[in-house]
Design an enzyme around this catalytic site. Structure first.
Site, PDB file in Angstrom:
ATOM      1  N   GLU A 262       0.880  -1.180   0.000  1.00  0.00           N
ATOM      2  CA  GLU A 262       0.000   0.000   0.000  1.00  0.00           C
ATOM      3  C   GLU A 262       0.910   1.221   0.000  1.00  0.00           C
ATOM      4  OE1 GLU A 262      -2.445   0.562   3.519  1.00  0.00           O
ATOM      5  OE2 GLU A 262      -3.787   1.964   2.491  1.00  0.00           O
TER       6      GLU A 262
ATOM      7  N   ASP B 147     -12.191  -0.685   1.995  1.00  0.00           N
ATOM      8  CA  ASP B 147     -11.215  -0.296   3.027  1.00  0.00           C
ATOM      9  C   ASP B 147     -11.893   0.375   4.224  1.00  0.00           C
ATOM     10  OD1 ASP B 147      -8.647  -0.537   3.912  1.00  0.00           O
ATOM     11  OD2 ASP B 147      -7.774   1.011   2.646  1.00  0.00           O
TER      12      ASP B 147
HETATM   13  N1  HPA Z   1      -4.474   0.692   5.738  1.00  0.00           N
HETATM   14  C1  HPA Z   1      -3.754   0.130   6.724  1.00  0.00           C
HETATM   15  N2  HPA Z   1      -4.265  -0.096   7.921  1.00  0.00           N
HETATM   16  C2  HPA Z   1      -5.519   0.237   8.163  1.00  0.00           C
HETATM   17  C3  HPA Z   1      -6.303   0.825   7.191  1.00  0.00           C
HETATM   18  C4  HPA Z   1      -5.757   1.068   5.916  1.00  0.00           C
HETATM   19  O1  HPA Z   1      -6.415   1.615   5.008  1.00  0.00           O
HETATM   20  N3  HPA Z   1      -7.518   1.033   7.730  1.00  0.00           N
HETATM   21  C5  HPA Z   1      -7.482   0.575   8.977  1.00  0.00           C
HETATM   22  N4  HPA Z   1      -6.265   0.097   9.260  1.00  0.00           N
HETATM   23 ZN    ZN Z   2      -7.162  -1.853   4.612  1.00  0.00          ZN
END
Ligand code: HPA
Ligand code: ZN
Length: 328
Positions: A190, A269
C-alpha cells in the site's frame, strides 16, 4: 444489482460520524464537536498515518458490546444494499483491548451483528488484524487472547502503519495462526514497496494481499502473482484519499492489473472516511476508467473467487453475477 463479495473492509473504518456522535453521547465521551459535518471536515489526508490518527481517535468511543453491535449491524445493512452477498470483515482487537475494552465485548457485539446478517441471508465472517506498528510480541499476545474465540473468526491479517514494519517481523505469529488452521492475509504494497509483498507471500505464507498496488513496480513479482493467481484486494477510493495512487481515478492502475492477468477485485477499506462503500468504489472506478460491463462482471466474479467461502457457494454466486449481467 450486481452481487459482490466484500473482502477488504475494516469494521472500525465504517464508523460514520452520525454513529460516532450517537455512541459518544451514550457513553458520555467528549468530542471536539457533536456535529457530524464538522467531524467530517477532519477527513482530509495526505498519507496513511494522517488517516490512522483520526481513525484511532474516533474509535475511542467504542466501549461496549452494544457499541460493536451497532457498528457491525450498521455496516452489514449498508453492505446488503450494496449487493454484498459475502463479507470477510477486518477488525483490530488490539486497538480496543489496549484501551481496556474486554475482548468479549468485541466478539459478542460483532458476533451478534453477523448472526443477524446471516439470518437475513448474507454470508459474513471476521478476520482479526494485527497492528503492525505495535510489533510482533503484542501481535502474538493478541492472537493468544483471541484463541478462546477461535470459532468466531476465520483468519488473521496485518494492518496499520506499513513502512518500517515489514511482514517478516510477524513470522512466528503467522506460523502460530497457520497451526491453528486460520486463513492468512496481509496489507502489503500500500505504502511499502514490492519487497513487503514478497515477504508476505514467502515468509508469512499469506493467501491474499490487501492492496498490493506497488507490486506493479517489480515484474518478477507481477509474474508470481499472475502465475499463482494470488488475489489482490484493491480499494480505489482509499488509494485516492491516501494518495497511494495518482490523484485522478482515471489514472488508477486497475486496468494495468487486469491486463497483466492479476486476480484483482474492488473493495472499500474504510468507507466512512474515503467517500464510499463497495458499490460506490466499483461504480466510480468503472466509470472513470471506462470499464465495460464484461470487465465489471469480471471484478465481481473475482471478488467471490478470491474469498475464503466454500467452492460450491462461490460457484452459486458466480452464476448469480452471470445472471445479473445477462439481465442488465
Ligand atoms: N491501511 C492500513 N491499515 C488500516 C487501514 C488502511 O487503510 N484502515 C485501517 N487500518
Ligand atoms: Zn485496509
Amino acid at each position: 444489482m450486481l452481487p459482490l463479495a466484500e473482502l477488504h473492509v475494516h469494521i472500525e473504518g465504517t464508523l460514520e460520524p452520525e454513529l460516532l456522535v450517537r455512541i459518544a453521547q451514550r457513553n458520555g465521551i467528549r468530542l471536539p464537536s457533536y456535529d457530524p459535518d464538522v467531524l467530517r471536515e477532519r477527513y482530509a489526508f495526505d498519507r496513511l498515518t494522517d488517516f490512522l490518527d483520526v481513525y484511532y481517535d474516533n474509535i475511542g468511543v467504542l466501549r461496549t458490546a452494544e457499541d460493536f453491535y451497532d457498528l457491525g449491524s450498521g455496516y452489514l445493512r449498508r453492505a446488503a444494499r450494496a449487493g454484498v452477498r459475502h463479507a470477510e470483515i477486518f477488525f483490530d482487537p488490539q486497538a480496543h483491548t489496549a484501551r481496556g475494552v474486554p475482548i468479549d465485548a468485541l466478539f459478542d457485539g460483532l458476533g451478534s451483528a453477523l448472526s443477524d446478517a446471516r439470518r437475513d441471508g448474507m454470508s459474513a465472517e471476521l478476520i482479526m488484524c494485527f497492528l503492525r506498528d505495535s510489533g510482533p510480541d503484542k501481535a502474538m499476545l493478541a492472537l493468544e487472547a483471541a484463541l478462546p474465540f477461535r470459532d468466531r473468526f476465520i483468519g488473521v491479517g496485518l494492518d496499520s502503519a506499513e513502512v518500517g514494519y515489514p511482514p517478516s517481523l510477524f513470522v512466528d505469529v503467522y506460523a502460530r495462526a497457520a497451526a491453528e488452521g486460520l486463513r492468512r492475509v496481509a496489507h502489503a504494497g500500500e505504502e511499502g514497496g514490492p519487497e513487503y509483498v514478497w515477504e508476505a507471500l514467502d515468509i508469512l505464507g499469506v493467501e491474499r494481499i490487501d492492496h498490493g498496488n506497488r507490486a506493479l513496480e517489480d515484474p518478477d513479482l507481477v509474474h508470481r502473482l499472475r502465475d499463482q493467481q494470488i488475489p489482490l484486494t484493491v480499494c480505489p477510493l482509499s488509494n485516492l484519499a491516501l494518495r497511494t495512487a495518482p490523484p485522478r481515478l482515471a489514472d488508477h492502475p486497475l486496468p494495468v492489473m487486469l491486463e497483466e492477468g492479476l486476480r484483482v477485485s474492488v473493495h472499500s477499506d474504510d468507507p466512512a472516511y474515503f467517500g464510499g462503500y463497495i458499490d460506490d468504489n466499483l461504480a466510480r472506478v468503472c466509470e472513470a476508467l471506462q470499464l465495460g460491463q464484461a470487465a465489471t462482471a469480471q471484478l465481481a466474479i473475482n471478488s467471490f473467487r478470491s474469498s475464503f467461502a466454500a467452492a460450491e457457494r462461490v460457484e452459486a454466486w458466480v452464476a448469480d453475477v452471470d445472471a445479473a449481467q445477462a439481465a442488465a
